[in-house]
Design an enzyme around this catalytic site. Structure first.
Site, mmCIF file in Angstrom:
data_model
loop_
_atom_site.group_PDB
_atom_site.id
_atom_site.type_symbol
_atom_site.label_atom_id
_atom_site.label_comp_id
_atom_site.label_asym_id
_atom_site.label_seq_id
_atom_site.Cartn_x
_atom_site.Cartn_y
_atom_site.Cartn_z
ATOM 1 N N SER A 84 51.277 -81.418 6.865
ATOM 2 C CA SER A 84 51.650 -80.706 5.638
ATOM 3 C C SER A 84 50.504 -79.771 5.269
ATOM 4 O O SER A 84 49.521 -79.655 5.998
ATOM 5 C CB SER A 84 51.960 -81.678 4.512
ATOM 6 O OG SER A 84 50.871 -82.524 4.303
ATOM 7 N N GLU A 116 52.575 -65.697 4.861
ATOM 8 C CA GLU A 116 54.007 -65.908 5.063
ATOM 9 C C GLU A 116 54.609 -66.493 3.800
ATOM 10 O O GLU A 116 53.981 -67.325 3.153
ATOM 11 C CB GLU A 116 54.228 -66.919 6.209
ATOM 12 C CG GLU A 116 53.601 -66.497 7.520
ATOM 13 C CD GLU A 116 53.445 -67.673 8.498
ATOM 14 O OE1 GLU A 116 54.100 -68.710 8.305
ATOM 15 O OE2 GLU A 116 52.652 -67.530 9.435
ATOM 16 N N LYS A 118 56.415 -69.052 1.645
ATOM 17 C CA LYS A 118 56.627 -70.480 1.885
ATOM 18 C C LYS A 118 58.088 -70.774 1.589
ATOM 19 O O LYS A 118 58.511 -70.783 0.432
ATOM 20 C CB LYS A 118 55.715 -71.332 1.013
ATOM 21 C CG LYS A 118 55.840 -72.807 1.357
ATOM 22 C CD LYS A 118 54.727 -73.617 0.748
ATOM 23 C CE LYS A 118 54.701 -75.042 1.259
ATOM 24 N NZ LYS A 118 55.947 -75.758 1.137
ATOM 25 N N ASP A 120 61.496 -72.567 0.968
ATOM 26 C CA ASP A 120 61.816 -73.835 0.331
ATOM 27 C C ASP A 120 63.055 -74.432 0.984
ATOM 28 O O ASP A 120 64.161 -74.351 0.480
ATOM 29 C CB ASP A 120 62.044 -73.616 -1.163
ATOM 30 C CG ASP A 120 61.952 -74.923 -1.922
ATOM 31 O OD1 ASP A 120 61.589 -75.941 -1.290
ATOM 32 O OD2 ASP A 120 62.237 -74.929 -3.123
ATOM 33 N N TYR A 230 58.015 -70.226 12.210
ATOM 34 C CA TYR A 230 56.666 -69.809 11.826
ATOM 35 C C TYR A 230 55.519 -70.525 12.537
ATOM 36 O O TYR A 230 54.362 -70.292 12.214
ATOM 37 C CB TYR A 230 56.461 -69.969 10.320
ATOM 38 C CG TYR A 230 56.858 -71.336 9.782
ATOM 39 C CD1 TYR A 230 56.164 -72.484 10.155
ATOM 40 C CD2 TYR A 230 57.933 -71.468 8.909
ATOM 41 C CE1 TYR A 230 56.538 -73.722 9.669
ATOM 42 C CE2 TYR A 230 58.306 -72.707 8.412
ATOM 43 C CZ TYR A 230 57.607 -73.835 8.803
ATOM 44 O OH TYR A 230 57.982 -75.056 8.332
ATOM 45 N N LYS A 318 50.922 -71.912 -4.136
ATOM 46 C CA LYS A 318 52.225 -72.124 -4.774
ATOM 47 C C LYS A 318 52.399 -71.287 -6.038
ATOM 48 O O LYS A 318 51.427 -70.928 -6.691
ATOM 49 C CB LYS A 318 52.338 -73.603 -5.180
ATOM 50 C CG LYS A 318 52.290 -74.556 -4.025
ATOM 51 C CD LYS A 318 53.678 -74.803 -3.528
ATOM 52 C CE LYS A 318 53.709 -75.909 -2.507
ATOM 53 N NZ LYS A 318 54.349 -77.087 -2.987
ATOM 54 N N CYS A 412 59.402 -84.953 -47.412
ATOM 55 C CA CYS A 412 58.373 -84.213 -46.685
ATOM 56 C C CYS A 412 57.270 -85.178 -46.257
ATOM 57 O O CYS A 412 56.765 -85.938 -47.084
ATOM 58 C CB CYS A 412 57.796 -83.106 -47.573
ATOM 59 S SG CYS A 412 56.373 -82.298 -46.818
ATOM 60 N N CYS A 415 53.857 -83.917 -48.506
ATOM 61 C CA CYS A 415 53.730 -83.991 -49.961
ATOM 62 C C CYS A 415 54.756 -84.915 -50.589
ATOM 63 O O CYS A 415 54.719 -85.164 -51.793
ATOM 64 C CB CYS A 415 53.808 -82.596 -50.575
ATOM 65 S SG CYS A 415 55.464 -81.896 -50.495
ATOM 66 N N CYS A 430 60.842 -78.079 -46.885
ATOM 67 C CA CYS A 430 60.109 -78.689 -47.972
ATOM 68 C C CYS A 430 60.101 -77.641 -49.088
ATOM 69 O O CYS A 430 59.670 -76.519 -48.875
ATOM 70 C CB CYS A 430 58.685 -79.029 -47.535
ATOM 71 S SG CYS A 430 57.652 -79.481 -48.941
ATOM 72 N N CYS A 435 52.771 -77.285 -50.878
ATOM 73 C CA CYS A 435 52.601 -78.358 -49.900
ATOM 74 C C CYS A 435 51.518 -77.883 -48.925
ATOM 75 O O CYS A 435 51.575 -76.752 -48.421
ATOM 76 C CB CYS A 435 53.926 -78.585 -49.188
ATOM 77 S SG CYS A 435 53.855 -79.805 -47.884
HETATM 78 S S1 IVH Z 1 53.083 -74.101 8.250
HETATM 79 C C1 IVH Z 1 50.152 -77.049 9.692
HETATM 80 N N1 IVH Z 1 54.465 -72.074 7.296
HETATM 81 O O1 IVH Z 1 55.761 -76.267 4.039
HETATM 82 C C2 IVH Z 1 51.056 -76.066 9.068
HETATM 83 N N2 IVH Z 1 54.995 -74.256 6.533
HETATM 84 O O2 IVH Z 1 53.632 -78.360 3.279
HETATM 85 C C3 IVH Z 1 52.316 -76.662 8.658
HETATM 86 N N3 IVH Z 1 56.842 -74.361 4.950
HETATM 87 O O3 IVH Z 1 56.502 -78.904 6.176
HETATM 88 C C4 IVH Z 1 53.331 -75.819 8.092
HETATM 89 N N4 IVH Z 1 57.253 -72.196 4.897
HETATM 90 O O4 IVH Z 1 58.372 -77.332 5.545
HETATM 91 C C5 IVH Z 1 54.274 -73.406 7.278
HETATM 92 N N5 IVH Z 1 55.600 -70.208 6.558
HETATM 93 C C6 IVH Z 1 55.423 -71.526 6.532
HETATM 94 C C7 IVH Z 1 56.216 -72.396 5.752
HETATM 95 C C8 IVH Z 1 55.966 -73.758 5.790
HETATM 96 C C9 IVH Z 1 57.613 -73.388 4.452
HETATM 97 C C10 IVH Z 1 56.942 -75.790 4.612
HETATM 98 C C11 IVH Z 1 57.183 -76.659 5.810
HETATM 99 C C12 IVH Z 1 56.062 -77.637 5.844
HETATM 100 C C13 IVH Z 1 55.542 -77.588 4.461
HETATM 101 C C14 IVH Z 1 54.063 -77.884 4.481
#
Ligand code: IVH
Length: 671
Positions: A84, A116, A118, A120, A230, A318, A412, A415, A430, A435
């Site tokens: 992660s 990149e 991130k 979701d 990615y 984030k 109140c 007061c 009030c 007051c």
């Molecule tokens: S790289 C060691 N790139 O984020 C690098 N993760 O908290 C591991 N995610 O499980 C992940 N967009 O589900 C990477 N451009 C991106 C991403 C990405 C979304 C998510 C992914 C991963 C989580 C990591």
């Protein structure tokens, strides 16, 4: 050093919370909070554990990468663990990340990063042998995932065979990416589900997860899933130089890569791109929850290495959660300047929208009943931008039966006066003008920045002055003596003199400021300015009829009524008399000057301290100017608030003049 008790308690609390959400998310596939909120909890726990490492236990939720895979699917090992990412929420934290990297590598040189969005969604691994898709799995706990090959095969954007026209395909490629559902598809899916009487998915992420983990691939096939790739696991028969190289090569092989990827040198540019992504985020077809920053050079990545659960070379920057979950400990009453009684939720402190909040307005009794909010409830709180925090709804499924409904008191809390409620209004008031909180807030408002602007006279000093019996109402401010001030805690010769000078200076004021200072209900800064411009003298306003007031553009019946009522009250007329007797001079209102902002155009970016954006816009218009939404060559001023967006860069590029909020205030005569 021992760990403070409240810290231990908080850590315990966070772990319970996180475990509960892990269970909802991983086992039941039915989370009750957004990923952002969940991340915020984990982030807080990680920070506390970092500060007090002695509290870390092997079963802390931070000590594992994810939750175990469900037993519905065959499990698959990840030969290179799917780690992660550490996360950050502020530019400072991102700069620290950059500094750590430079220190680790022993260099002062700017680092090249790949940026990149991130995504979701949920992470998957696709295995290609000699270019053929043979196996696909979920991330699971990072070491073993679930075999969802057949479901992944149903996603049209996953190539079953890599393209080899531009680049020879490798012996073995483990490609990693994110499966997600577009917002529109999610909406349609939920509409269909609702028609069929099925429970809707809470968000696109859950919809994607639920769809991919269907035991019947035919069901998955009907769900419009997408993928962006990615990263890599094992690779044989090809070597990559950089993260950028990976992404570009993926495209050649026909693997889908997010078009918003970017390569930059230096962390400042990365922070700038994050702002850009935050700005375009609402317009994207899919949900992103931040930006991933990766050291571009794979050799450097190798040198930096990984920690137990996350690499040192990457960071998830984030976006701030606009919603969080916390518990209501109590509901108290606050008495406002006009006597309005507002129930306020006192909550366990929680991070939301970039700040920690512990109080949220509940508006009024009806609102509490409508939302069925009880003392002891777990609730969702929201805070968007500079808006005051608000309780969205209680989480009824978490009730234990010990929650207590709120009962509106009859008296109140300060007061003891019996509270009154006008027929048709939701708000109790009030009725006692003296007051303590009413009086204190009335005076504090009178002296505040946009009003009489008496420097050094904040709410604390006002309260001191009232408590010491030095002032009993607004006009008393103008008979304060030096000895009076010296008798108060925190005042010395110099500060007392300064305050007296400031009080003296405030006597010369404008009609708009004076009207605003009076604290008439519904008369904010903008309305006060409009009244001043229209009537030009205090006398004329005091004698205006409801009809005359209502005839002014921008003043509705409610506002007109409130103004007329205020000036018809003898007590208020006496108040004005006393203020004028004390020496207040209202200047410059007779001249019908050209509007100060005539012909000037403004663009706002970032958040302002003194106004809401809407108010500032109204003010500009009221003063003859124009507000535009985008910066152009002909824009006269770009007003730059906190955390400005890309408009600032555009202004710089076009050479348009930028001014701070302070300068803007000066320009409109309120500096
Ligand atoms: S790289 C060691 N790139 O984020 C690098 N993760 O908290 C591991 N995610 O499980 C992940 N967009 O589900 C990477 N451009 C991106 C991403 C990405 C979304 C998510 C992914 C991963 C989580 C990591």
């Amino acid at each position: 050093m021992s760990v403070p008790k409240d810290v231990l308690k908080r850590i315990q609390k966070l772990r319970e919370e996180i475990n509960y959400h892990n269970y909802r998310y991983y086992v039941l596939d039915s989370p009750v909070i957004s990923d952002e909120d969940y991340d915020a909890l984990v982030h807080e726990l990680k920070e506390l554990e970092e500060r007090y490492p002695e509290t870390i236990t092997p079963d802390s939720p931070t000590q594992r990468v994810g939750a175990p895979p469900s037993d519905k699917f065959r499990t698959v090992p990840h030969y290179v663990p799917m780690l992660s990412l550490d996360d950050a929420f502020s530019p400072e934290e991102v700069e620290e990340f950059d500094a750590r990297i430079k220190k680790f590598l022993g260099t002062d040189q700017e680092i090249e990063y790949t940026l990149e969005p991130k995504m979701d969604g949920l992470a998957v691994e696709l295995v290609y042998e000699k270019g053929v898709f043979v196996l696909g799995s979920t991330r699971g706990d990072g070491y073993t995932g679930e075999d969802v090959t057949n479901n992944l095969r149903t996603i049209p954007s996953i190539p079953l065979r890599l393209l080899s026209r531009h680049e020879k395909v490798p012996e073995l490629l483990e490609a990693r990416g994110e499966v997600y559902m577009e917002k529109m598809a999610f909406k349609r899916l939920n509409e269909e589900r609702e028609k069929e009487g099925l429970p809707p998915f809470a968000n696109p992420r859950n919809a994607a997860a639920g769809s991919l983990r269907q035991l019947d691939p035919k069901v998955t096939a009907r769900r419009p899933l997408q993928i962006y790739l990615y990263g890599i696991g094992r690779v044989r028969g090809h070597s990559f130089e950089t993260q950028w190289d990976i992404l570009q090569t993926f495209k050649k092989w026909g693997l889908r890569v997010n078009p918003l990827i970017k390569k930059v040198t230096g962390i400042k540019k990365a922070i700038g791109y994050h702002e850009h992504l935050a700005e375009i985020r609402p317009k994207l077809d899919y949900e992103i929850d931040g930006m991933v920053i990766k050291v571009n050079d794979l050799a450097l990545q190798e040198r930096l290495g990984t920690k137990a659960k996350s690499p040192r070379w990457a960071l998830a920057y984030k976006f701030e959660a606009a919603q969080s979950i916390t518990r209501i400990k109590d509901i108290i009453l606050s008495v406002g300047r006009t006597g309005a009684i507002t129930p306020v939720a006192v909550m366990e402190p929680v991070r939301v929208g970039g700040v920690t909040v512990s109080r949220a307005t509940l508006h009024n009794e009806d609102e509490i009943k409508r939302k069925d909010i009880r003392i002891g409830d777990w609730v969702i709180v929201r805070r968007a931008g500079d808006v005051i925090p608000e309780v969205v709804r209680p989480l009824k499924e978490r009730r234990t039966g010990k929650e207590k409904p709120f009962v509106m008191p009859k008296f109140c809390p300060v007061c003891g006066s019996r509270l009154v409620k006008k027929p048709g209004e939701a708000i109790y008031r009030c009725p006692n003008p003296d007051c303590f909180p009413r009086l204190a807030k009335r005076i504090a408002h009178f002296v505040s920045k946009g009003a009489m602007d008496i420097e050094g006279l904040g709410p604390k000093v006002v309260e001191q002055l009232i408590t010491a019996g030095i002032i009993r109402d607004v006009p008393d401010l103008y008979s304060i003596k030096k000895e009076d001030l010296l008798s108060l805690e925190g005042f010395a010769e110099k500060s007392a003199e300064n305050l007296l000078t400031a009080i003296e200076k405030s006597k010369r004021t404008s009609l708009g400021r004076f009207l605003f200072a009076l604290g008439i209900r519904h008369v904010g800064e903008v309305t006060a300015q409009m009244l001043a411009r229209h009537f030009k003298t205090l006398d004329r306003i005091m004698n205006a009829t409801r009809e005359e007031l209502e005839a002014i553009e921008g003043i509705g019946p409610e506002v007109a009524g409130s103004i007329a009522e205020w000036f018809s009250d003898d007590k208020n007329r006496t108040l004005i008399r006393r203020l004028l007797d004390a020496g207040i001079e209202i200047e410059g209102t007779e001249k019908n000057k050209e509007l100060p902002l005539q012909g000037k155009s403004f663009v706002f970016t970032g958040s302002l301290n003194r106004f809401k954006r809407e108010e500032a816009k109204k003010l500009v218009t009221a003063l003859g100017g124009q507000v535009q939404s985008t910066v152009g060559k002909r824009t006269d001023f770009v007003v730059v608030g906190e955390n400005p967006g890309s408009k600032l860069e555009k202004a710089k590029k076009l050479g348009v003049k930028t001014i701070t909020e302070e300068e803007f205030l000066k320009l409109i005569g309120q500096g």
